[in-house]
Enzyme design. Structure first.
Site, mmCIF file in Angstrom:
data_model
loop_
_atom_site.group_PDB
_atom_site.id
_atom_site.type_symbol
_atom_site.label_atom_id
_atom_site.label_comp_id
_atom_site.label_asym_id
_atom_site.label_seq_id
_atom_site.Cartn_x
_atom_site.Cartn_y
_atom_site.Cartn_z
ATOM 1 C CG HIS A 1 39.676 -10.826 29.525
ATOM 2 N ND1 HIS A 1 40.857 -10.691 30.201
ATOM 3 C CD2 HIS A 1 38.743 -11.106 30.476
ATOM 4 C CE1 HIS A 1 40.652 -10.871 31.491
ATOM 5 N NE2 HIS A 1 39.375 -11.120 31.686
ATOM 6 N NE ARG B 1 29.811 -13.430 35.144
ATOM 7 C CZ ARG B 1 30.948 -12.964 35.637
ATOM 8 N NH1 ARG B 1 31.943 -13.799 35.903
ATOM 9 N NH2 ARG B 1 31.100 -11.678 35.843
ATOM 10 C CG HIS C 1 42.246 -6.942 33.388
ATOM 11 N ND1 HIS C 1 43.230 -6.995 34.326
ATOM 12 C CD2 HIS C 1 41.477 -8.043 33.596
ATOM 13 C CE1 HIS C 1 43.057 -8.067 35.077
ATOM 14 N NE2 HIS C 1 42.010 -8.722 34.647
ATOM 15 C CG ASP D 1 37.567 -8.100 32.482
ATOM 16 O OD1 ASP D 1 37.056 -9.235 32.616
ATOM 17 O OD2 ASP D 1 38.183 -7.519 33.400
ATOM 18 C CG HIS E 1 28.396 -8.986 38.070
ATOM 19 N ND1 HIS E 1 28.616 -10.211 38.669
ATOM 20 C CD2 HIS E 1 29.613 -8.451 37.856
ATOM 21 C CE1 HIS E 1 29.918 -10.398 38.802
ATOM 22 N NE2 HIS E 1 30.554 -9.354 38.308
#
Lengths: 312, 431
Positions: free
Chosen positions: B67, B71, B239, B312, B316
């Protein structure tokens, strides 16, 4: 006198001594507002920026009057006119503010924690004038001052705060302040408006407004916002007024010398009936008057220091 | 190329756990020679071209992070497939499953092929794309699962968004079953907490942040289990963060439902109080939960309810994170901190080393129909971990393009030192 703390972000970060110092200073400030010439030169040459990212009439005006009575230079930025509408981030706004070297930034922001972001990045003092659902320390301080004036002390008082606790930063700051001063605090509202784990703030909870008011020395009513209908927090204003509103009959359950308070703006006929809002027990306008004194004290303590005031 | 990995503790659960030499010939494992056993074939194969001294190390089948969010395409300033693969290799991962919420969404052959082409140019970590359940993640129409599978997709997920329509989820499970594909469900009922930004509880109440109750997740976990039961489709819950979800999965497994589950290191390491002073590096979805939930997640890992640890990994930049808490994006990076954080579960006794290797390698391989084995003839995908290396996590040194981690500056024990894919060393720790 030693320098006061740089920022006032919330009540819980203040020590008992600091709270007392603020309230005592506010008492001294009250007199200035009674003079024919309501101005002292204490903060002459200091720059205070009002950074209001959310609409506010009362708090903003109260801070502005406070700053002007202390002779500070004041500048206002509001969300609709600021560069924020052009997409500037809070941190960039903060950097730009810092470059102009103000002494104090009074911030109102819709996001909880926004004043903390500024506090860590600006040399200027940050006064939190309300952030999201988190805190409204100057409101809690003026509430404490109002109760202290009428009752001498908060210790042992039974204080009921009734309404939309979940969406109220005033309630959170009042809880912190009132319990710190030794009052017994009861939070009351429909279960939809009582946030999870509120007991951890040292208050007890009831969903029965009569029970909350019974034997109370102070009853603080919170504003109910119509927007909450959309989130299914309550059914109708009519039902709310009956179940949780403060009216003459319900108020009879309180102590005879009960104080009725409201942080405003009041929704007459919803959370409080007009005869109670205007009645002899109401100290709602005292709160407003004390607001100016408390905010003068806050500005003075972070930007001036008491010695300067005495010297003047 | 002949490589000898010498003297490590080889942990391949269900197969071997003991000190042994692992010999690799080109891309395959040649033989495994337990300590003290004579190497009868050494003369046949000759001297190794390369010797890796693995004394005191763990030699594990290659780790898989099923997972991650790379981007690319669309938000390359946060992470590209190249930087993401580099971060995976540095974190000890030989393979990753990339979630489809890129721009454009991976909901068609062309995007899947693009991702695989980019992966070819990266450091060698295997990239297994996950495609969308529904076109453009909109929850309105099914994607072309057969074609996506032919292109190399290993599973389907609308991750980042829940599949709100129960009918679409039912059909997705059924339709995917026809092609042997797994559905990975992001379980969330956002209507239940429209403004929520952190776990609902005393911490959120004190901080004046809108809460997200556990039921936001468990309602959908229970729905999807019911749909897996109805359809016989293969369901994997992404998750898992709450005690109620753990309980629901445990009971479903007991009933024989084809369901598996993963959790992320932050859910067994941090709790809502770690949001601290509005730290946006502790903002993710699902949010950090209570201590009770954290304990339930660990219990779920220990008793086999939760099959997989996946990060996960959600890169960012400061554009999304240096904002007011309410406005900041959800997610943290995880690839380069997963091994040391997960090893804490071994140190605390919650998991054995072989349990941990199951959660990070064998189980994701089984769920995704891949293989990870340390036996002659198997592909040499291996991770070598120094379980005793003590160091301070420094995000500045990360291979990821992003720095959004709450673990910067943490003291860690244990780190991946070699990541080997098909016999090639794709990562080797310095020092």
């Amino acid at each position: 006198m030693r320098a006061f703390r740089k920022d006032i972000l919330d009540i819980s970060s203040l020590s008992d001594e600091e709270i007392s110092a603020i309230l005592d200073t506010a008492e001294q400030m009250k007199e200035i507002s009674q003079r024919p010439i309501k101005k002292v030169p204490t903060l002459r040459g200091k720059t205070v920026v009002f950074f209001f990212h959310e609409p506010s009439t009362r708090t903003r005006m109260s801070f502005e009057i406070a700053a002007k009575r202390l002779s500070a230079d004041t500048v206002s930025i509001s969300a609709s006119t600021s560069s924020m509408v052009k997409g500037e981030t809070l941190i960039d706004t903060a950097r730009n503010l810092q470059a102009m070297n103000p002494d104090v930034v009074v911030i109102r922001h819709a996001c909880s924690g926004a004043p903390h972001m500024l506090a860590g990045r600006l040399k200027a003092s940050i006064l939190n004038a309300g952030d999201g659902l988190h805190a409204h320390p100057s409101q809690a301080l003026l509430d404490m001052l109002t109760i202290r004036q009428r009752k001498g002390d908060l210790k042992g008082l039974r204080i009921a705060i009734i309404g939309d606790i979940a969406h109220s930063r005033v309630a959170r700051s009042d809880f912190a302040g009132f319990t710190r001063m030794g009052a017994e605090v009861i939070a009351c509202g429909p279960p939809t408006m009582i946030p999870c784990g509120i007991e951890s703030l040292g208050v007890s909870v009831t969903h029965d407004a009569d029970e909350a008011v019974r034997g109370a020395d102070v009853v603080m009513m919170l504003r109910i916002q119509k927007e909450r209908l959309k989130g299914f927090f309550f059914s109708t204003e009519r039902e709310y007024a009956g179940a949780y509103g403060l009216n003459a009959e319900r108020l009879k359950l309180a102590e005879k010398d009960v104080l009725v308070m409201h942080p405003g703006p009041v929704n007459r006929g919803v959370e409080i009936s007009p005869e109670i809002a205007d009645g002899p027990q109401s100290v709602i306008l005292d709160q407003v008057a004390n607001g100016v004194a408390v905010r003068m004290a806050l500005l003075l303590l972070v930007a001036g220091g008491v010695r300067d005031a005495d010297a003047d | 190329m002949l490589t000898r990995i010498k003297g490590g503790r080889v942990v391949d659960p269900g197969n071997i756990d003991g000190v042994a030499d692992v010999w690799i010939q080109d891309e395959k494992i040649l033989r495994v020679v337990p300590q003290g056993q004579a190497d009868e074939n050494s003369e046949v194969s000759g001297a190794p071209d390369r010797v890796i001294d693995a004394g005191g190390m763990i030699v594990a089948p290659g780790l898989i992070d099923m997972h991650v969010h790379f981007r690319e395409p669309g938000e390359e300033y946060k992470e590209t497939i190249e930087t993401g693969c580099a971060a995976a290799a540095a974190g000890g991962f030989t393979a990753v499953c990339t979630m489809p919420n890129t721009r454009p969404v991976n909901d068609c052959l062309q995007v899947t092929e693009f991702i695989l082409e980019q992966a070819e140019k990266a450091c060698g970590v295997r990239v297994h794309p996950v495609a969308a359940v529904s076109r453009n993640l909109e929850g309105k129409a099914l994607c072309e699962y057969a074609e996506l599978k032919r292109a190399g997709v290993v599973a389907l997920s609308d991750d980042g968004r829940p599949v709100m329509s129960s009918l679409l989820m039912r059909r997705a499970l059924e339709y995917a079953k026809g092609f042997g594909l797994l559905i990975i469900s992001h379980c969330e009922d956002p209507d239940l907490a429209p403004a929520g930004v952190m776990n609902e509880g005393p911490v959120a109440t004190r901080m004046g942040l809108q809460g997200i109750p556990n039921a936001v997740e468990s309602i959908m976990v229970m729905r999807d289990i019911a749909l897996a039961e109805l359809t016989g489709g293969r369901l994997h819950i992404a998750h898992v963060s709450t005690q109620e979800s753990v309980r629901a999965v445990r009971e479903a497994k007991k009933r024989g439902v084809q369901v598996t589950a993963e959790t992320a290191p932050h859910y067994f390491t941090l709790i809502d109080a770690d949001v601290g002073a509005y730290n946006t590096h502790a903002k993710m979805n699902p949010p950090l939960r209570s201590e009770k939930d954290r304990e339930a997640v660990i219990q779920g890992l220990a008793d086999g309810t939760i099959d997989v640890i996946a990060t996960d990994h959600a890169p960012h930049s400061s554009l999304e994170k240096d904002l007011e808490f309410d406005l900041a994006a959800n997610g943290i990076i995880g690839l380069e901190t997963s091994v040391p954080l997960s090893l804490k579960l071994v140190a605390s006794g919650a998991l054995s080393m072989s349990d941990l290797i199951r959660k990070m390698s064998k189980n994701p391989a089984r769920i995704l129909n891949l293989t990870r084995e340390i036996r002659p003839g198997a592909i040499a995908d291996l991770t070598i971990i120094d379980p005793n290396a003590a160091y301070r996590i420094n995000a500045e040194n990360f291979r990821s393009r992003s720095r959004n981690t709450p673990f910067d500056g943490w003291e860690a024990i244990g780190k991946p030192v070699f990541t080997i894919v098909a016999g090639e060393i794709v990562w080797r720790a310095e020092g």
